[in-house]
Design a protein around this motif. Sequence first.
Motif, PDB file in Angstrom:
ATOM      1  N   SER A 140     -24.771 -42.175  22.720  1.00  0.00           N
ATOM      2  CA  SER A 140     -24.716 -41.907  21.277  1.00  0.00           C
ATOM      3  C   SER A 140     -24.270 -40.480  20.964  1.00  0.00           C
ATOM      4  O   SER A 140     -24.248 -40.089  19.789  1.00  0.00           O
ATOM      5  N   VAL A 141     -23.929 -39.713  21.970  1.00  0.00           N
ATOM      6  CA  VAL A 141     -23.479 -38.328  21.740  1.00  0.00           C
ATOM      7  C   VAL A 141     -22.261 -38.302  20.832  1.00  0.00           C
ATOM      8  O   VAL A 141     -22.100 -37.425  19.977  1.00  0.00           O
ATOM      9  N   GLY A 142     -21.377 -39.255  21.037  1.00  0.00           N
ATOM     10  CA  GLY A 142     -20.182 -39.312  20.186  1.00  0.00           C
ATOM     11  C   GLY A 142     -19.024 -38.509  20.752  1.00  0.00           C
ATOM     12  O   GLY A 142     -19.061 -38.025  21.886  1.00  0.00           O
ATOM     13  N   THR A 143     -18.010 -38.346  19.935  1.00  0.00           N
ATOM     14  CA  THR A 143     -16.787 -37.655  20.360  1.00  0.00           C
ATOM     15  C   THR A 143     -16.882 -36.167  20.064  1.00  0.00           C
ATOM     16  O   THR A 143     -17.307 -35.770  18.977  1.00  0.00           O
ATOM     17  N   LEU A 144     -16.497 -35.358  21.056  1.00  0.00           N
ATOM     18  CA  LEU A 144     -16.409 -33.914  20.851  1.00  0.00           C
ATOM     19  C   LEU A 144     -14.951 -33.531  20.621  1.00  0.00           C
ATOM     20  O   LEU A 144     -14.049 -33.982  21.332  1.00  0.00           O
ATOM     21  N   GLU A 145     -14.731 -32.707  19.620  1.00  0.00           N
ATOM     22  CA  GLU A 145     -13.385 -32.233  19.290  1.00  0.00           C
ATOM     23  C   GLU A 145     -13.177 -30.841  19.892  1.00  0.00           C
ATOM     24  O   GLU A 145     -14.027 -29.957  19.762  1.00  0.00           O
ATOM     25  N   PHE A 146     -12.034 -30.643  20.538  1.00  0.00           N
ATOM     26  CA  PHE A 146     -11.679 -29.356  21.126  1.00  0.00           C
ATOM     27  C   PHE A 146     -10.421 -28.816  20.435  1.00  0.00           C
ATOM     28  O   PHE A 146      -9.819 -29.496  19.604  1.00  0.00           O
ATOM     29  N   SER A 147     -10.031 -27.617  20.825  1.00  0.00           N
ATOM     30  CA  SER A 147      -8.861 -27.006  20.181  1.00  0.00           C
ATOM     31  C   SER A 147      -7.593 -27.806  20.432  1.00  0.00           C
ATOM     32  O   SER A 147      -6.721 -27.884  19.569  1.00  0.00           O
ATOM     33  N   GLY A 148      -7.516 -28.441  21.605  1.00  0.00           N
ATOM     34  CA  GLY A 148      -6.295 -29.196  21.904  1.00  0.00           C
ATOM     35  C   GLY A 148      -6.558 -30.626  22.307  1.00  0.00           C
ATOM     36  O   GLY A 148      -5.691 -31.263  22.925  1.00  0.00           O
ATOM     37  N   GLY A 149      -7.730 -31.147  21.975  1.00  0.00           N
ATOM     38  CA  GLY A 149      -8.003 -32.524  22.366  1.00  0.00           C
ATOM     39  C   GLY A 149      -9.386 -32.986  21.939  1.00  0.00           C
ATOM     40  O   GLY A 149     -10.083 -32.314  21.164  1.00  0.00           O
ATOM     41  N   LYS A 150      -9.780 -34.118  22.461  1.00  0.00           N
ATOM     42  CA  LYS A 150     -11.093 -34.680  22.168  1.00  0.00           C
ATOM     43  C   LYS A 150     -11.514 -35.560  23.343  1.00  0.00           C
ATOM     44  O   LYS A 150     -10.674 -36.030  24.135  1.00  0.00           O
ATOM     45  N   ALA A 151     -12.838 -35.795  23.449  1.00  0.00           N
ATOM     46  CA  ALA A 151     -13.346 -36.610  24.568  1.00  0.00           C
ATOM     47  C   ALA A 151     -14.688 -37.203  24.184  1.00  0.00           C
ATOM     48  O   ALA A 151     -15.359 -36.752  23.242  1.00  0.00           O
ATOM     49  N   GLU A 152     -15.088 -38.227  24.928  1.00  0.00           N
ATOM     50  CA  GLU A 152     -16.361 -38.880  24.705  1.00  0.00           C
ATOM     51  C   GLU A 152     -16.948 -39.343  26.029  1.00  0.00           C
ATOM     52  O   GLU A 152     -16.222 -39.487  27.035  1.00  0.00           O
ATOM     53  N   ILE A 153     -18.265 -39.571  26.042  1.00  0.00           N
ATOM     54  CA  ILE A 153     -18.922 -40.163  27.209  1.00  0.00           C
ATOM     55  C   ILE A 153     -18.733 -41.667  27.118  1.00  0.00           C
ATOM     56  O   ILE A 153     -19.209 -42.311  26.188  1.00  0.00           O
ATOM     57  N   SER A 154     -18.035 -42.243  28.081  1.00  0.00           N
ATOM     58  CA  SER A 154     -17.732 -43.674  28.042  1.00  0.00           C
ATOM     59  C   SER A 154     -18.755 -44.516  28.801  1.00  0.00           C
ATOM     60  O   SER A 154     -18.878 -45.713  28.525  1.00  0.00           O
ATOM     61  N   ASP A 155     -19.489 -43.896  29.724  1.00  0.00           N
ATOM     62  CA  ASP A 155     -20.451 -44.684  30.500  1.00  0.00           C
ATOM     63  C   ASP A 155     -21.421 -43.747  31.215  1.00  0.00           C
ATOM     64  O   ASP A 155     -21.052 -42.635  31.594  1.00  0.00           O
TER      65      ASP A 155
END
Length: 206
Positions: A87-102
Amino acid sequence: MEGEAMLLSSENRKEEEQQGTSYTYWVRQVAEDAAPPPVPRKLSPQDILSAQSQPSTLGSLWNRAGTWEEKNVNKWARDRIKELLLSVGTLEFSGGKAEISDVFKCVGDAFLVTVRNKKRVSYTYELTLKVKGEWIFGEEKNTVKGQIDIPEFSFGELDDLQMEVRLSEEKDILRQDKLRVSKDLKLFLQPVREKLLQFEQELKDI
């Protein structure tokens, strides 16, 4: 001879009768001395009030003295850790984004311990989180996958939580871009710590 036989037979019968009388008397004595069977008694209102006024104890009903009792809550703990981290969700970075998928690995144990009617919690876990995201390198958008390894941590040690980032083999990504992605993914440390602190509090509240 016939008279002697009759005399012996009469004596044997008397002896048998005496033995039988003695045996019957012994059984009767035991029955008289035995404790009477319990008689059911309806509780009075005073009995109910007295029972309700007793202080409550932690742990199982059999452990009214509040001595040592240990309860494994590992299944609940594993499921809750996975649920919270996803449930952490997506983190936004200066040049991208990522999420915990599993939550790929969640190894350890969690216990509730009751000692002298006081509850304590104990757990130890280590985690591996799968992550995926998108970054822009130059003018191209690239999908990057990797994992975050969290070495063993225990109750009360979340301030010292650490993580190691490992990226999947991406031959078309430059080394400097990989270093940038790794640095971005380490920003998951704070939200992951917050979720684990929530888990720790919920464990104490069980």
